[in-house]
Design an enzyme around this catalytic site. Structure first.
Site, mmCIF file in Angstrom:
data_model
loop_
_atom_site.group_PDB
_atom_site.id
_atom_site.type_symbol
_atom_site.label_atom_id
_atom_site.label_comp_id
_atom_site.label_asym_id
_atom_site.label_seq_id
_atom_site.Cartn_x
_atom_site.Cartn_y
_atom_site.Cartn_z
ATOM 1 N N CYS B 103 -35.922 35.865 71.032
ATOM 2 C CA CYS B 103 -37.236 35.555 71.591
ATOM 3 C C CYS B 103 -37.720 36.683 72.505
ATOM 4 O O CYS B 103 -38.011 37.764 72.031
ATOM 5 C CB CYS B 103 -37.191 34.200 72.295
ATOM 6 N N HIS B 234 -34.604 30.398 68.419
ATOM 7 C CA HIS B 234 -33.486 30.349 69.369
ATOM 8 C C HIS B 234 -32.215 29.733 68.773
ATOM 9 O O HIS B 234 -32.048 28.516 68.844
ATOM 10 C CB HIS B 234 -33.887 29.489 70.571
ATOM 11 N N GLU B 236 -29.377 29.802 70.119
ATOM 12 C CA GLU B 236 -28.576 29.275 71.242
ATOM 13 C C GLU B 236 -29.065 27.897 71.689
ATOM 14 O O GLU B 236 -28.435 27.261 72.516
ATOM 15 C CB GLU B 236 -28.563 30.286 72.400
#
Lengths: 79, 271
Positions: B103, B234, B236
């Site tokens: 990002c 994302h 994560e």
């Protein structure tokens, strides 16, 4: 001391979604005849340098940080 | 190499806000991650807190709004890295150590000239940009991504080619632009395209599946060597099955799709 003004504009051909959305919003508010809206960012700076040296410094700032040459052009002038 | 010997630098400055999730991704896999402020790498920290990039095996640039997204997203973080660390960072990349930018991290890698990096490891000026979404809005939702990499990218070794994964997206500036009209073709020729936004059938379908209007629905790219990855969504945020939007509605995988990216990194480092 010199005061410079730096304008960062989108290059020709790069779409300006923020400008287009602003235009749409203005039309919804009843403003007619808005032919185009484009977003331009302006920085004003006071520099210790004078004249051409101040302009050169402003241009270097654009190349190092303020403008991305892929999408933006810059213009530096003395105020 | 044992997992706990894999040292990961999760680099942050003011405004970074995904460092905890990124740290956790590596921690879950048993690695030794550390959240490091840029000041600790460029000599602006007290002696005991100073760190050196060369001591790490992986560099992760997490998401967020570094320096308030002022000027352009990622521009200030990139300029500070360039002035303080460009020699160390170039060496890091040339040693084929993994660098992942998620990002805002992707925006930083592009501003730094580490992506797409057609001509050199790190170009002196950016050669691409991540620009305002076509919608001119912050687009925030689960996004589906197809792994389109043919094997060059080390970060997707655990994801079969053509497989569709779900990583959430949350950004206002994610449209990949370049002065090169053949950008997508060049990326494809070099096997630098990693993920494309797709619909639930795995087909490219444009907006809203592609939240930003990137050409050819490109969501993530790597450098020609395959060891620098930037992506807008994302991974994560998709470590556990419990963060999948369908976890109570039939989602059956044991873990979130994002973990595979971090497992791939670990595989590469551990050899």
């Amino acid at each position: 001391m010199a005061v410079i003004e730096i304008k960062i504009e989108l290059k020709k051909g790069v779409a300006d979604p923020e400008g287009q959305n602003t235009k749409k919003a203005l039309e919804l508010l009843g403003f007619s005849g808005v032919r185009s809206v484009k977003t331009v960012k302006t920085f004003q700076m006071e520099l210790d340098a004078e004249g051409d040296a101040a302009l050169a410094m402003g241009q270097e700032m654009c190349r190092k940080l303020l403008a991305n040459p892929v999408i933006q052009s810059f213009h530096v002038e003395l105020k | 190499m044992r997992p706990e010997d894999v040292k990961v630098c999760v680099l942050r400055i003011e405004g970074t806000n995904c460092e905890d999730e990124t740290f956790n991704a590596f921690k879950i896999l048993g690695a030794d991650p550390e959240k490091v402020h840029l000041n600790q790498l460029d000599g602006h920290a007290p002696e005991l807190m100073q760190r050196s990039l060369e001591d790490y095996d992986v560099l992760a640039l997490p998401g967020g709004f570094s320096a308030g997204d002022y000027i352009r997203a990622g521009a200030i973080f990139a300029a500070r890295i360039r002035s303080a660390l460009s020699v160390d960072l170039t060496r890091f990349v040339e040693q084929e150590k993994p660098v992942i930018g998620i990002c805002n991290g992707f925006q930083i890698l592009v501003e730094l000239g580490l992506l797409p990096a057609f001509e050199e490891t790190m170009s002196p000026m950016p050669t691409a940009a991540l620009f305002t979404n076509d919608s001119a809005r912050f687009e925030c939702r689960p996004t589906l991504l197809r792994n389109d990499n043919r094997g060059n990218c080390l970060f997707t070794s655990r994801i079969p080619k053509g497989e569709v994964v779900m990583f959430p997206s949350a950004h206002a500036e994610g449209k990949l632009l370049s002065m090169d009209p053949d950008l997508v073709e060049r990326l494809d020729d070099n096997d630098q395209i990693v993920f494309r936004y797709v619909d639930q059938d795995g087909e490219q379908s444009g907006y809203p599946w592609n939240p930003n209007g990137s050409p050819d629905d490109v969501a993530g790219i790597c450098n020609p060597a395959g060891n620098v990855l930037g992506l807008m969504p994302h991974p994560e945020r998709a470590l556990s099955r419990f963060t999948h939007p369908d976890w109570t509605r039939g989602y059956e995988k044991e873990e979130g799709d994002g973990l595979a990216v971090f497992r791939s990194i670990m595989d590469h480092v551990r050899g």
